[in-house]
Motif scaffolding. Structure first.
Motif, PDB file in Angstrom:
ATOM      1  N   GLN A 458       0.876  -1.180   0.000  1.00  0.00           N
ATOM      2  CA  GLN A 458       0.000   0.000   0.000  1.00  0.00           C
ATOM      3  C   GLN A 458       0.908   1.224   0.000  1.00  0.00           C
ATOM      4  OE1 GLN A 458      -2.877   0.321   3.180  1.00  0.00           O
ATOM      5  NE2 GLN A 458      -4.285   1.411   1.837  1.00  0.00           N
ATOM      6  N   ALA A 459       0.873   1.938  -1.094  1.00  0.00           N
ATOM      7  CA  ALA A 459       1.805   3.042  -1.293  1.00  0.00           C
ATOM      8  C   ALA A 459       1.638   4.115  -0.228  1.00  0.00           C
ATOM      9  CB  ALA A 459       1.612   3.641  -2.689  1.00  0.00           C
ATOM     10  N   VAL A 460       2.766   4.598   0.275  1.00  0.00           N
ATOM     11  CA  VAL A 460       2.795   5.612   1.323  1.00  0.00           C
ATOM     12  C   VAL A 460       3.296   6.921   0.740  1.00  0.00           C
ATOM     13  CG1 VAL A 460       3.814   6.264   3.546  1.00  0.00           C
ATOM     14  CG2 VAL A 460       3.165   3.891   3.115  1.00  0.00           C
ATOM     15  N   ASP A 461       2.614   7.991   1.061  1.00  0.00           N
ATOM     16  CA  ASP A 461       2.998   9.309   0.570  1.00  0.00           C
ATOM     17  C   ASP A 461       4.441   9.611   0.940  1.00  0.00           C
ATOM     18  OD1 ASP A 461       2.753  11.832  -0.558  1.00  0.00           O
ATOM     19  OD2 ASP A 461       1.939  12.732   1.255  1.00  0.00           O
ATOM     20  N   GLY A 462       5.230  10.086  -0.038  1.00  0.00           N
ATOM     21  CA  GLY A 462       6.618  10.453   0.230  1.00  0.00           C
ATOM     22  C   GLY A 462       7.603   9.319   0.086  1.00  0.00           C
ATOM     23  N   GLN A 463       7.137   8.122  -0.297  1.00  0.00           N
ATOM     24  CA  GLN A 463       8.033   6.985  -0.519  1.00  0.00           C
ATOM     25  C   GLN A 463       8.190   6.730  -2.014  1.00  0.00           C
ATOM     26  OE1 GLN A 463       9.535   6.532   2.748  1.00  0.00           O
ATOM     27  NE2 GLN A 463       9.616   4.465   1.940  1.00  0.00           N
ATOM     28  N   THR A 464       9.337   6.191  -2.389  1.00  0.00           N
ATOM     29  CA  THR A 464       9.570   5.721  -3.752  1.00  0.00           C
ATOM     30  C   THR A 464       9.705   4.206  -3.713  1.00  0.00           C
ATOM     31  OG1 THR A 464      10.636   7.751  -4.511  1.00  0.00           O
ATOM     32  CG2 THR A 464      11.129   5.734  -5.729  1.00  0.00           C
ATOM     33  N   TYR A 465       9.051   3.524  -4.640  1.00  0.00           N
ATOM     34  CA  TYR A 465       9.116   2.068  -4.728  1.00  0.00           C
ATOM     35  C   TYR A 465       9.910   1.710  -5.987  1.00  0.00           C
ATOM     36  CZ  TYR A 465       5.712   2.535  -1.088  1.00  0.00           C
ATOM     37  OH  TYR A 465       5.101   2.878   0.095  1.00  0.00           O
ATOM     38  N   LEU A 466      10.945   0.920  -5.795  1.00  0.00           N
ATOM     39  CA  LEU A 466      11.876   0.607  -6.877  1.00  0.00           C
ATOM     40  C   LEU A 466      11.792  -0.873  -7.232  1.00  0.00           C
ATOM     41  CD1 LEU A 466      13.774   2.657  -4.673  1.00  0.00           C
ATOM     42  CD2 LEU A 466      14.532   3.125  -7.024  1.00  0.00           C
ATOM     43  N   PHE A 467      11.758  -1.165  -8.527  1.00  0.00           N
ATOM     44  CA  PHE A 467      11.541  -2.515  -9.026  1.00  0.00           C
ATOM     45  C   PHE A 467      12.688  -2.885  -9.965  1.00  0.00           C
ATOM     46  CE2 PHE A 467       7.595  -0.551  -7.925  1.00  0.00           C
ATOM     47  CZ  PHE A 467       6.854  -1.535  -7.305  1.00  0.00           C
ATOM     48  N   GLU A 468      13.263  -4.048  -9.729  1.00  0.00           N
ATOM     49  CA  GLU A 468      14.368  -4.522 -10.576  1.00  0.00           C
ATOM     50  C   GLU A 468      14.029  -5.903 -11.113  1.00  0.00           C
ATOM     51  OE1 GLU A 468      19.032  -4.717  -9.789  1.00  0.00           O
ATOM     52  OE2 GLU A 468      17.966  -6.424  -8.914  1.00  0.00           O
ATOM     53  N   LEU A 469      14.081  -6.069 -12.449  1.00  0.00           N
ATOM     54  CA  LEU A 469      13.862  -7.356 -13.105  1.00  0.00           C
ATOM     55  C   LEU A 469      15.174  -7.837 -13.693  1.00  0.00           C
ATOM     56  CD1 LEU A 469      11.524  -9.348 -13.891  1.00  0.00           C
ATOM     57  CD2 LEU A 469      11.599  -8.260 -16.143  1.00  0.00           C
ATOM     58  N   TRP A 470      15.547  -9.088 -13.390  1.00  0.00           N
ATOM     59  CA  TRP A 470      16.852  -9.640 -13.771  1.00  0.00           C
ATOM     60  C   TRP A 470      16.624 -10.998 -14.421  1.00  0.00           C
ATOM     61  CZ3 TRP A 470      21.277  -7.103 -11.180  1.00  0.00           C
ATOM     62  CH2 TRP A 470      22.518  -7.548 -11.644  1.00  0.00           C
ATOM     63  N   GLY A 471      17.301 -11.246 -15.564  1.00  0.00           N
ATOM     64  CA  GLY A 471      17.152 -12.509 -16.275  1.00  0.00           C
ATOM     65  C   GLY A 471      18.318 -13.459 -16.036  1.00  0.00           C
ATOM     66  N   TYR A 472      17.991 -14.771 -15.909  1.00  0.00           N
ATOM     67  CA  TYR A 472      19.008 -15.798 -15.665  1.00  0.00           C
ATOM     68  C   TYR A 472      18.796 -16.977 -16.608  1.00  0.00           C
ATOM     69  CZ  TYR A 472      19.908 -13.432 -11.198  1.00  0.00           C
ATOM     70  OH  TYR A 472      20.211 -12.515 -10.239  1.00  0.00           O
ATOM     71  N   THR A 473      19.922 -17.600 -16.974  1.00  0.00           N
ATOM     72  CA  THR A 473      19.861 -18.884 -17.677  1.00  0.00           C
ATOM     73  C   THR A 473      19.674 -20.000 -16.655  1.00  0.00           C
ATOM     74  OG1 THR A 473      22.235 -19.308 -17.514  1.00  0.00           O
ATOM     75  CG2 THR A 473      21.496 -17.977 -19.385  1.00  0.00           C
ATOM     76  N   ALA A 474      19.558 -21.245 -17.164  1.00  0.00           N
ATOM     77  CA  ALA A 474      19.418 -22.389 -16.262  1.00  0.00           C
ATOM     78  C   ALA A 474      20.651 -22.552 -15.389  1.00  0.00           C
ATOM     79  CB  ALA A 474      19.163 -23.661 -17.072  1.00  0.00           C
ATOM     80  N   ALA A 476      22.210 -20.058 -14.055  1.00  0.00           N
ATOM     81  CA  ALA A 476      22.236 -18.853 -13.228  1.00  0.00           C
ATOM     82  C   ALA A 476      23.149 -17.772 -13.780  1.00  0.00           C
ATOM     83  CB  ALA A 476      22.615 -19.180 -11.786  1.00  0.00           C
ATOM     84  N   ALA A 477      23.423 -17.783 -15.092  1.00  0.00           N
ATOM     85  CA  ALA A 477      24.188 -16.703 -15.720  1.00  0.00           C
ATOM     86  C   ALA A 477      23.236 -15.599 -16.173  1.00  0.00           C
ATOM     87  CB  ALA A 477      24.969 -17.248 -16.920  1.00  0.00           C
ATOM     88  N   ASN A 478      23.749 -14.370 -16.245  1.00  0.00           N
ATOM     89  CA  ASN A 478      22.935 -13.257 -16.720  1.00  0.00           C
ATOM     90  C   ASN A 478      22.568 -13.458 -18.179  1.00  0.00           C
ATOM     91  OD1 ASN A 478      23.339 -12.047 -14.228  1.00  0.00           O
ATOM     92  ND2 ASN A 478      25.142 -10.911 -14.917  1.00  0.00           N
ATOM     93  N   VAL A 479      21.342 -13.064 -18.549  1.00  0.00           N
ATOM     94  CA  VAL A 479      20.906 -13.243 -19.925  1.00  0.00           C
ATOM     95  C   VAL A 479      19.963 -12.114 -20.287  1.00  0.00           C
ATOM     96  CG1 VAL A 479      18.953 -14.729 -19.277  1.00  0.00           C
ATOM     97  CG2 VAL A 479      19.925 -14.900 -21.582  1.00  0.00           C
ATOM     98  N   GLY A 480      19.943 -11.751 -21.566  1.00  0.00           N
ATOM     99  CA  GLY A 480      19.272 -10.544 -22.021  1.00  0.00           C
ATOM    100  C   GLY A 480      17.754 -10.574 -21.958  1.00  0.00           C
ATOM    101  N   ILE A 481      17.182  -9.383 -21.648  1.00  0.00           N
ATOM    102  CA  ILE A 481      15.731  -9.149 -21.636  1.00  0.00           C
ATOM    103  C   ILE A 481      15.483  -7.847 -22.384  1.00  0.00           C
ATOM    104  CG2 ILE A 481      13.669  -8.881 -20.218  1.00  0.00           C
ATOM    105  CD1 ILE A 481      15.348  -9.814 -17.827  1.00  0.00           C
ATOM    106  N   GLY A 482      14.565  -7.862 -23.325  1.00  0.00           N
ATOM    107  CA  GLY A 482      14.140  -6.627 -23.959  1.00  0.00           C
ATOM    108  C   GLY A 482      12.963  -6.034 -23.210  1.00  0.00           C
ATOM    109  N   ILE A 483      12.804  -4.718 -23.293  1.00  0.00           N
ATOM    110  CA  ILE A 483      11.735  -4.048 -22.556  1.00  0.00           C
ATOM    111  C   ILE A 483      11.297  -2.816 -23.332  1.00  0.00           C
ATOM    112  CG2 ILE A 483      13.259  -2.574 -21.191  1.00  0.00           C
ATOM    113  CD1 ILE A 483      11.426  -3.197 -18.771  1.00  0.00           C
ATOM    114  N   THR A 484      10.029  -2.441 -23.203  1.00  0.00           N
ATOM    115  CA  THR A 484       9.527  -1.274 -23.924  1.00  0.00           C
ATOM    116  C   THR A 484       9.916   0.013 -23.202  1.00  0.00           C
ATOM    117  OG1 THR A 484       7.408  -1.525 -22.815  1.00  0.00           O
ATOM    118  CG2 THR A 484       7.599  -2.472 -25.001  1.00  0.00           C
ATOM    119  N   ARG A 485       9.977   1.087 -23.986  1.00  0.00           N
ATOM    120  CA  ARG A 485      10.415   2.378 -23.469  1.00  0.00           C
ATOM    121  C   ARG A 485       9.234   3.341 -23.336  1.00  0.00           C
ATOM    122  NH1 ARG A 485      15.340   3.628 -27.564  1.00  0.00           N
ATOM    123  NH2 ARG A 485      15.266   5.649 -26.484  1.00  0.00           N
TER     124      ARG A 485
END
Length: 981
Positions: A458-474, A476-485
């Motif tokens: 429940q969003a609180v006035d004056g707070q920022t909520y930050l979201f990070e999405l990370w892709g992994y291979t089987a 556990a190596a980093n792997v590319g994700i495309g995203i819209t702008r």
């Protein structure tokens, strides 16, 4: 009785099956047989069968209670307890060795008779712990025994971790924290139990539960970087225990939590200081995370040393109605209705795409963005979100995605700092899901709609909520994700975001995203059928800053969920300064407003008071010569004869404004009420036609207090609390069978009330016999209220010779009206109330024989019992009320025990005694087999929307402990809801 007998499977939408279901359910609910057969040929227990089984259970299957373990053990040894019979030992503070487990267990508790003897099961005995945690997460009741016949519910406990104590860590003045952990292995936990002392003295106690990934910080004090907060509950110690001795104390979580695999479930118990806890002192070889930690106020954590470990129980409690099979059957049958629901995502906030994108590539394996909460920001304060929605392109080797969520204050100094490297950002969630779990496929070049769920925020006035999405291979190596702008539009760095970890997205571009949750829509094949819609409902936050009011959240209606965001302005109420000459200053040590002998100045909320003798002009010293009450009275502090003074003071007028919403357009408006000096709560405005009440604003000068009523919709049942009311009604209906039966048959009923001034509403000294010219009179009870308010009340002639002078304002009168409507017959009402009394056995009080006897001889069908306001926090209330109720029941009178209204916050700010007495009244109702009317539910801090008033306006008749007419009307709604539903 299955007419068509189609044989169709469950889920059929055939009208023939709907007809058969209705026919069969009519026989099952209203027929005399003990069973009925459904359309699939299965025999089921009917309502008549349930009632028969319940009475049989009372006859031969209820819990056997003993006052001591010695008595229970002796009965077991003598063969007097049948196998598998439930046994309860109540009030025995000793301990013994359990004959089955060999462990040391408390004497008091719940047992089951097995072949080896009485096996101790738990410390939860209904009559021992009738209410340790009122209405926080349920029915102002607490632990119920598995055979609690009064409420017809079954309680089962599934233990996940149990470390029984054999010693204690005694209280230490600055001991503020205890913590330990254990793996949950996928088992749910919704309650913890600890062995503690001095609990009522601790103030607020907080239990936090984290999940911990075992990765280097397993034996560290929580929270660590690998910890995610799963649940938190804060309860005042006075609401958990009545005494200071060591005892079991239970914390119920707002929802179930668990961990899987090797992840740990870590609990942290904290208070201001003085914590004690049970331990085991025979655990020499344990890892530290099982042994635990402790901490002192303001100090660092310390390890619990060998051979000790902290004792606790983590378990899952499940409460099932005795009617659960029938309810489940009804729910299954309901699926035949020719209508269904579809689930759709509804965004509470979004940064829409500009049709450009960042394609998946080696450097695009992680994306992070921030959403700032507040008026005019990315997301409205109070908005509830539990899902991140993104359009993504996945490389063919993507196997899983990780989502991390942080929060931090919105601060220009930190908007450019990547959250994982920011010490001010708090990790709220970290989870990894496979593509299969997310409903995605690893297909390069294809854009897919990702929905990643997370625990509700429940969003609180004056707070920022930050979201990070990370892709992994089987692997556990980093792997590319495309995203819209999305377009930049003057965003700061955290709003634009980062990629590849902490690499900043440059000015001119940003990430596109949506935050929200799922909503259920009605699916209908007939586009012309608009007759079926979801009811309007609201989940809103109302915040105030100065004279600005912000309304944010969600509205639900017509099968959709919409965001509600409004910024409104309130007009301040009038203020001023005035003088009064020749005010009689009377020596008085009493500080409670209605008891102060001096006259009312005609204003509330006074300040800046000065006074001088009228005869000489000599100035008086505040605090030495005189004092004043903020509600408008002066009193002398020197023991001399009264003398006249000239008084100058500042004052603030008050007003109640209504916050209302148009359910069609979701437009929020404020409707101002009239300004008053004393009783603005009596003049709250009604909503405009077609508008829905979502809150009230108590305006005192330029100070505004918001009362959120969005979940009450003008009633007294809070949305989300319906289950509490259903459990209460199940109990109450079992206790009021004769009353409800007479009303249903159209027979006249007789109602009696017995208690203090809150049912008496008296003038003078009424007799012990019922009614008389002295009861239901406004002259004394409303003596402090403005004359125009009292004059506007309807007056009645009760035929007692006093004339048209009586009022029908107490909470009893709405029930009288409702019973008359239900029965179609006039109700005879006998008022036995008497002001200033308690439930005690001294003269004029509840158990005084000369006063009680006329009540017992009245022939009433039901007795409304209301004591407690004049005995808040007293230990004798429970026993006294049980005695009165039991005597009434013994002569055939059913009983409703009414809880105590809340006092005005100025002279009655402490709630511990009030909470204690209301718990005692609920416990008395359970133990005496009486119904319960929880008037206090609608005036607890978190539920004031049910009353629609601030604590400053409660007890409005005298600004202390007498509810005014408007309060009585709401309390009356609670009484009607409790008796008739």
């Amino acid at each position: 009785m299955t007419t068509f007998n189609t044989g169709n499977p469950l889920g059929s939408n055939s009208p023939k099956d709907l007809y058969d279901n209705a026919e069969n359910l009519d026989a099952g609910i209203n027929g005399p047989g003990h069973t009925w057969r459904d359309r699939r040929g299965q025999d089921r227990t009917s309502w008549a069968g349930i009632e028969f089984g319940y009475l049989k259970f009372l006859a031969d299957g209820s819990t056997i209670e003993f006052p001591t373990w010695a008595a229970a053990s002796a009965a077991a040894g003598a063969g007097q307890i049948p196998q598998n019979r439930q046994v309860a030992v109540i009030g025995d503070t000793g301990s013994h060795t359990d004959p089955v487990s060999g462990l040391t267990v408390p004497n008091s508790g719940r047992y089951v008779m097995v072949a080896a003897g009485l096996e101790w099961r738990s410390a939860d005995v209904l009559t021992q712990k009738a209410d340790r945690n009122p209405t926080r997460f349920g029915i102002a009741s607490a632990t119920r025994d598995a055979d609690d016949a009064l409420t017809q519910i079954a309680v089962t406990e599934s233990m996940v971790t149990q470390v029984l104590h054999n010693a204690t860590f005694a209280p230490v003045g600055n001991r503020a924290v205890y913590s330990a952990s254990e793996a949950a292995n996928g088992l749910p936990v919704n309650a913890y139990r600890f062995w503690m002392s001095n609990v009522p003295l601790l103030g607020d106690i907080t239990l936090q539960v984290y999940s911990r990934v075992q990765a280097g910080s397993t034996s560290a004090y929580p929270p660590t970087a690998n910890d995610t907060l799963l649940a938190e509950v804060t309860v005042n110690g006075a609401d958990l225990a009545n005494g200071n001795d060591f005892q079991y104390v239970e914390f119920r979580l707002p929802h179930a939590v668990t961990t899987t695999g090797t992840d740990l479930l870590v609990w942290k118990l904290s208070a201001a200081g003085g914590l004690s806890i049970g331990i085991r002192n025979d655990a020499p070889s344990l890892t530290q995370f099982r042994r635990g930690w402790f901490g002192n106020a303001g100090g660092a954590s310390q390890n619990v040393g060998a051979p000790n470990r902290l004792a606790f129980e983590a378990f899952y409690r499940e409460v099932d109605s005795a009617l659960a099979p029938q309810i489940n059957a009804l729910e299954s049958q309901a699926s035949i209705i020719d209508r269904s629901f579809t689930r759709e995502f509804s965004a509470a906030a979004a940064r829409e795409t500009n049709d450009q994108s960042y394609p998946q590539g080696a450097g695009h394996y992680a994306w992070t963005f921030g959403a700032q909460a507040g008026a005019g920001q990315d997301i409205g304060a109070g908005a509830s979100i539990d899902t991140l929605a993104l359009m993504v392109e996945l490389a063919s080797t993507v196997a899983s995605l990780r989502l991390r969520v942080w929060s931090r204050p919105t601060d220009p100094a930190t908007v450019g700092i990547y959250p994982a490297s920011d010490g001010t950002a708090t990790l709220l969630y970290s989870g990894i899901k496979t593509l299969a779990e997310l409903g995605l496929e690893a297909v390069s070049g294809t854009w897919q709609d990702l929905r990643f769920p997370f625990p509700v925020i429940q969003a609180v006035d004056g707070q920022t909520y930050l979201f990070e999405l990370w892709g992994y291979t089987a692997a556990a190596a980093n792997v590319g994700i495309g995203i819209t702008r999305a377009a930049d539009g003057g965003l700061n760095q955290q709003q634009r975001g980062w990629y590849r970890g902490s690499s900043a997205i440059g000015v001119g571009s940003a990430l596109a995203w949506r935050l929200g949750g799922d909503v259920f829509r009605i699916a209908n094949d007939d586009p012309g059928d608009s007759s079926m819609h979801l009811l309007d409902a609201y989940d809103l936050q109302i915040d105030v800053s100065g004279l600005s009011v912000y309304v944010n959240g969600s509205g639900y209606g017509d099968g959709r969920k919409v965001s509600v965001n409004a910024a409104l302005t309130v007009t301040a109420a009038a203020t001023g300064t005035e003088s009064k000459e020749d005010y009689s200053l009377i020596y008085d040590l009493d500080t409670v407003f209605p008891s102060i002998a001096g006259a009312w100045l005609g204003r509330r909320h006074i300040s800046g008071v000065s006074a001088a003798r009228s005869d000489t002009g000599t100035a008086l010293t505040l605090g030495t010569d005189f004092a004043y009450h903020v509600n408008g009275k002066l009193r002398g502090l020197i023991d001399v004869a009264a003398f006249a003074v000239d008084v100058t003071y500042s004052y603030k007028r008050e007003r109640y404004d209504l916050v209302q919403i148009d359910p069609q357009t979701q437009a929020v408006t404020i409707k101002a009420g009239p300004e008053r000096d004393f009783d603005a709560v009596e003049y709250r405005p009604a909503p405009d036609e077609g508008r829905v009440v979502i809150g009230y604003l108590h305006v005192v000068g330029a100070m505004v207090t918001a009362i959120n009523a969005s979940k009450f919709q003008g009633g007294v049942v809070r949305r989300g609390g319906e289950a509490d009311w259903q459990q209460l009604l199940m109990h109450n209906r079992a206790c009021l069978r004769r009353l409800l039966g007479k009303a249903a048959r159209g027979e006249a009923v007789k109602v009696a009330s017995y208690g203090d001034s809150i049912v008496a509403v008296q003038l003078g000294d009424p007799p012990y016999t019922a009614n008389s010219a002295a009861r239901d009179r406004p002259e004394n009870y409303l003596i402090n209220m403005p004359a125009d308010t009292v004059a506007a009340l309807p007056k009645y002639d009760f035929g007692d010779g006093a004339g048209q002078v009586h009022v029908k304002i107490s909470a009893v009168w709405p029930l009288i009206a409702a019973l008359e409507q239900a029965s179609g017959q006039p109700v005879e009402y006998l008022n036995f109330g008497r002001g200033g009394t308690t439930s005690g056995d001294t003269q004029h009080n509840g158990l005084w024989p000369a006063r009680l006897q006329p009540v017992l001889e009245s022939g009433a069908d039901v007795l409304l019992l209301h004591f407690g306001m004049n005995e808040l926090g007293q230990a004798t209330t429970l026993t006294n009320i049980k005695s009165i109720a039991s005597q009434a029941k013994a002569v055939g009178i059913e009983v409703v025990i009414m809880s105590v209204p809340r006092r005005n916050v100025v002279d009655g700010p402490a709630l511990s005694g009030w909470n204690y007495t209301n718990r005692a009244l609920w416990r008395a109702a359970v133990e005496a087999g009486a119904a319960f009317a929880p008037q206090h539910w609608i005036v607890m801090d978190e539920q004031l929307g049910g009353m629609g008033a601030s604590p400053d306006s409660l007890g409005a008749a005298a600004l202390f402990n007498h509810p005014g007419p408007a309060e009585f009307a709401r309390y009356g709604q609670v009484l009607v809801e409790s008796v008739l539903g």
